[in-house]
Write a protein that holds these residues in place. Structure first.
Motif, PDB file in Angstrom:
ATOM      1  N   THR A  42       0.836  -1.203   0.000  1.00 35.05           N
ATOM      2  CA  THR A  42       0.000   0.000   0.000  1.00 35.05           C
ATOM      3  C   THR A  42       0.871   1.253   0.000  1.00 35.05           C
ATOM      4  O   THR A  42       1.993   1.230   0.496  1.00 35.05           O
ATOM      5  CB  THR A  42      -0.938   0.054   1.222  1.00 35.05           C
ATOM      6  OG1 THR A  42      -0.148   0.172   2.404  1.00 35.05           O
ATOM      7  CG2 THR A  42      -1.830  -1.162   1.319  1.00 35.05           C
ATOM      8  N   VAL A  43       0.341   2.306  -0.559  1.00 35.86           N
ATOM      9  CA  VAL A  43       1.013   3.602  -0.572  1.00 35.86           C
ATOM     10  C   VAL A  43      -0.020   4.654  -0.222  1.00 35.86           C
ATOM     11  O   VAL A  43      -1.154   4.616  -0.698  1.00 35.86           O
ATOM     12  CB  VAL A  43       1.625   3.913  -1.947  1.00 35.86           C
ATOM     13  CG1 VAL A  43       2.222   5.307  -1.984  1.00 35.86           C
ATOM     14  CG2 VAL A  43       2.676   2.886  -2.316  1.00 35.86           C
ATOM     15  N   ARG A  44       0.348   5.595   0.619  1.00 34.81           N
ATOM     16  CA  ARG A  44      -0.539   6.700   0.971  1.00 34.81           C
ATOM     17  C   ARG A  44       0.032   7.993   0.391  1.00 34.81           C
ATOM     18  O   ARG A  44       1.198   8.319   0.605  1.00 34.81           O
ATOM     19  CB  ARG A  44      -0.662   6.841   2.486  1.00 34.81           C
ATOM     20  CG  ARG A  44      -1.518   8.020   2.880  1.00 34.81           C
ATOM     21  CD  ARG A  44      -1.549   8.199   4.371  1.00 34.81           C
ATOM     22  NE  ARG A  44      -2.073   9.505   4.693  1.00 34.81           N
ATOM     23  CZ  ARG A  44      -2.890   9.742   5.697  1.00 34.81           C
ATOM     24  NH1 ARG A  44      -3.274   8.758   6.481  1.00 34.81           N
ATOM     25  NH2 ARG A  44      -3.313  10.952   5.922  1.00 34.81           N
ATOM     26  N   LEU A  45      -0.807   8.714  -0.356  1.00 34.14           N
ATOM     27  CA  LEU A  45      -0.447  10.010  -0.914  1.00 34.14           C
ATOM     28  C   LEU A  45      -1.239  11.087  -0.199  1.00 34.14           C
ATOM     29  O   LEU A  45      -2.443  10.936   0.000  1.00 34.14           O
ATOM     30  CB  LEU A  45      -0.778  10.072  -2.413  1.00 34.14           C
ATOM     31  CG  LEU A  45      -0.145   9.012  -3.309  1.00 34.14           C
ATOM     32  CD1 LEU A  45      -0.700   9.135  -4.722  1.00 34.14           C
ATOM     33  CD2 LEU A  45       1.360   9.135  -3.295  1.00 34.14           C
ATOM     34  N   ASP A  46      -0.577  12.175   0.175  1.00 34.19           N
ATOM     35  CA  ASP A  46      -1.252  13.306   0.814  1.00 34.19           C
ATOM     36  C   ASP A  46      -1.037  14.550  -0.038  1.00 34.19           C
ATOM     37  O   ASP A  46       0.047  14.751  -0.596  1.00 34.19           O
ATOM     38  CB  ASP A  46      -0.683  13.558   2.212  1.00 34.19           C
ATOM     39  CG  ASP A  46      -0.931  12.400   3.155  1.00 34.19           C
ATOM     40  OD1 ASP A  46      -2.098  12.041   3.371  1.00 34.19           O
ATOM     41  OD2 ASP A  46       0.063  11.856   3.678  1.00 34.19           O
ATOM     42  N   TRP A  47      -2.084  15.388  -0.129  1.00 31.73           N
ATOM     43  CA  TRP A  47      -1.988  16.668  -0.814  1.00 31.73           C
ATOM     44  C   TRP A  47      -3.023  17.612  -0.240  1.00 31.73           C
ATOM     45  O   TRP A  47      -4.050  17.159   0.274  1.00 31.73           O
ATOM     46  CB  TRP A  47      -2.168  16.513  -2.327  1.00 31.73           C
ATOM     47  CG  TRP A  47      -3.508  15.987  -2.736  1.00 31.73           C
ATOM     48  CD1 TRP A  47      -4.669  16.693  -2.903  1.00 31.73           C
ATOM     49  CD2 TRP A  47      -3.845  14.632  -3.043  1.00 31.73           C
ATOM     50  NE1 TRP A  47      -5.699  15.881  -3.288  1.00 31.73           N
ATOM     51  CE2 TRP A  47      -5.215  14.598  -3.385  1.00 31.73           C
ATOM     52  CE3 TRP A  47      -3.125  13.444  -3.063  1.00 31.73           C
ATOM     53  CZ2 TRP A  47      -5.869  13.427  -3.745  1.00 31.73           C
ATOM     54  CZ3 TRP A  47      -3.792  12.283  -3.414  1.00 31.73           C
ATOM     55  CH2 TRP A  47      -5.131  12.283  -3.746  1.00 31.73           C
ATOM     56  N   PRO A  48      -2.763  18.925  -0.302  1.00 27.40           N
ATOM     57  CA  PRO A  48      -3.777  19.880   0.141  1.00 27.40           C
ATOM     58  C   PRO A  48      -4.900  19.895  -0.895  1.00 27.40           C
ATOM     59  O   PRO A  48      -4.639  19.974  -2.096  1.00 27.40           O
ATOM     60  CB  PRO A  48      -3.042  21.219   0.199  1.00 27.40           C
ATOM     61  CG  PRO A  48      -1.822  21.044  -0.625  1.00 27.40           C
ATOM     62  CD  PRO A  48      -1.513  19.581  -0.682  1.00 27.40           C
ATOM     63  N   SER A  49      -6.119  19.782  -0.441  1.00 23.82           N
ATOM     64  CA  SER A  49      -7.246  19.747  -1.371  1.00 23.82           C
ATOM     65  C   SER A  49      -8.085  21.009  -1.243  1.00 23.82           C
ATOM     66  O   SER A  49      -7.997  21.733  -0.262  1.00 23.82           O
ATOM     67  CB  SER A  49      -8.108  18.511  -1.113  1.00 23.82           C
ATOM     68  OG  SER A  49      -8.617  18.536   0.199  1.00 23.82           O
ATOM     69  N   ALA A  50      -8.867  21.258  -2.268  1.00 22.79           N
ATOM     70  CA  ALA A  50      -9.776  22.405  -2.282  1.00 22.79           C
ATOM     71  C   ALA A  50     -11.199  21.884  -2.144  1.00 22.79           C
ATOM     72  O   ALA A  50     -11.513  20.779  -2.592  1.00 22.79           O
ATOM     73  CB  ALA A  50      -9.615  23.189  -3.579  1.00 22.79           C
ATOM     74  N   SER A  51     -12.064  22.664  -1.521  1.00 27.51           N
ATOM     75  CA  SER A  51     -13.454  22.237  -1.372  1.00 27.51           C
ATOM     76  C   SER A  51     -14.139  22.189  -2.731  1.00 27.51           C
ATOM     77  O   SER A  51     -13.750  22.895  -3.669  1.00 27.51           O
ATOM     78  CB  SER A  51     -14.205  23.187  -0.438  1.00 27.51           C
ATOM     79  OG  SER A  51     -14.224  24.488  -0.976  1.00 27.51           O
ATOM     80  N   ASN A  52     -15.122  21.332  -2.839  1.00 28.83           N
ATOM     81  CA  ASN A  52     -15.912  21.163  -4.061  1.00 28.83           C
ATOM     82  C   ASN A  52     -15.067  20.712  -5.249  1.00 28.83           C
ATOM     83  O   ASN A  52     -15.350  21.056  -6.391  1.00 28.83           O
ATOM     84  CB  ASN A  52     -16.671  22.445  -4.410  1.00 28.83           C
ATOM     85  CG  ASN A  52     -17.641  22.836  -3.321  1.00 28.83           C
ATOM     86  OD1 ASN A  52     -18.359  21.989  -2.802  1.00 28.83           O
ATOM     87  ND2 ASN A  52     -17.639  24.098  -2.954  1.00 28.83           N
ATOM     88  N   ARG A  53     -14.022  19.930  -4.990  1.00 29.98           N
ATOM     89  CA  ARG A  53     -13.174  19.390  -6.050  1.00 29.98           C
ATOM     90  C   ARG A  53     -13.150  17.870  -5.925  1.00 29.98           C
ATOM     91  O   ARG A  53     -13.224  17.313  -4.844  1.00 29.98           O
ATOM     92  CB  ARG A  53     -11.735  19.915  -5.956  1.00 29.98           C
ATOM     93  CG  ARG A  53     -11.590  21.414  -6.083  1.00 29.98           C
ATOM     94  CD  ARG A  53     -11.967  21.876  -7.479  1.00 29.98           C
ATOM     95  NE  ARG A  53     -11.697  23.274  -7.698  1.00 29.98           N
ATOM     96  CZ  ARG A  53     -12.600  24.235  -7.561  1.00 29.98           C
ATOM     97  NH1 ARG A  53     -13.810  23.948  -7.160  1.00 29.98           N
ATOM     98  NH2 ARG A  53     -12.288  25.477  -7.822  1.00 29.98           N
ATOM     99  N   TYR A  54     -13.039  17.203  -7.056  1.00 30.01           N
ATOM    100  CA  TYR A  54     -12.968  15.745  -7.111  1.00 30.01           C
ATOM    101  C   TYR A  54     -11.604  15.376  -7.685  1.00 30.01           C
ATOM    102  O   TYR A  54     -11.225  15.883  -8.738  1.00 30.01           O
ATOM    103  CB  TYR A  54     -14.091  15.204  -7.997  1.00 30.01           C
ATOM    104  CG  TYR A  54     -14.084  13.718  -8.173  1.00 30.01           C
ATOM    105  CD1 TYR A  54     -14.557  12.877  -7.174  1.00 30.01           C
ATOM    106  CD2 TYR A  54     -13.602  13.141  -9.344  1.00 30.01           C
ATOM    107  CE1 TYR A  54     -14.558  11.509  -7.337  1.00 30.01           C
ATOM    108  CE2 TYR A  54     -13.596  11.774  -9.514  1.00 30.01           C
ATOM    109  CZ  TYR A  54     -14.074  10.965  -8.511  1.00 30.01           C
ATOM    110  OH  TYR A  54     -14.065   9.610  -8.665  1.00 30.01           O
ATOM    111  N   TYR A  55     -10.854  14.543  -6.988  1.00 24.71           N
ATOM    112  CA  TYR A  55      -9.503  14.161  -7.402  1.00 24.71           C
ATOM    113  C   TYR A  55      -9.478  12.693  -7.799  1.00 24.71           C
ATOM    114  O   TYR A  55     -10.123  11.863  -7.170  1.00 24.71           O
ATOM    115  CB  TYR A  55      -8.513  14.393  -6.266  1.00 24.71           C
ATOM    116  CG  TYR A  55      -8.451  15.832  -5.815  1.00 24.71           C
ATOM    117  CD1 TYR A  55      -7.589  16.726  -6.420  1.00 24.71           C
ATOM    118  CD2 TYR A  55      -9.275  16.295  -4.794  1.00 24.71           C
ATOM    119  CE1 TYR A  55      -7.527  18.055  -6.020  1.00 24.71           C
ATOM    120  CE2 TYR A  55      -9.229  17.615  -4.393  1.00 24.71           C
ATOM    121  CZ  TYR A  55      -8.354  18.492  -5.006  1.00 24.71           C
ATOM    122  OH  TYR A  55      -8.315  19.796  -4.608  1.00 24.71           O
TER     123      TYR A  55
END
Length: 71
Positions: A42-55
């Motif tokens: 397994t790998v975990r990726l973290d990033w700052p997200s913006a509201s109302n966005r789908y990644y």
């Protein structure tokens, strides 16, 4: 305007609006802030997200190969 890159960070203003980053600040970019391996396979990726966005995270075996979405 949407194809312009007013902050010179290499991402068009239109794409920055979609990503939720500021098209007038070169410091406001989408980037991975952390990669960890919490368990084997397994790998975990973290990033700052913006509201109302789908990644969507995609993968490929080779950079020239076909890409597929991770579940």
């Amino acid at each position: 305007m949407h194809q312009a890159d007013r902050d010179g960070d290499g991402i068009s203003d239109g794409n920055e609006l979609v990503l939720g980053t500021c098209p007038r600040s070169s410091a406001s970019v989408f980037h991975i802030t952390g990669i960890t391996v919490p368990a084997a396979g397994t790998v975990r990726l973290d990033w700052p997200s913006a509201s109302n966005r789908y990644y969507t995270v995609q993968r490929t075996a080779t950079l020239s190969g076909a890409w597929s979405d991770l579940a």
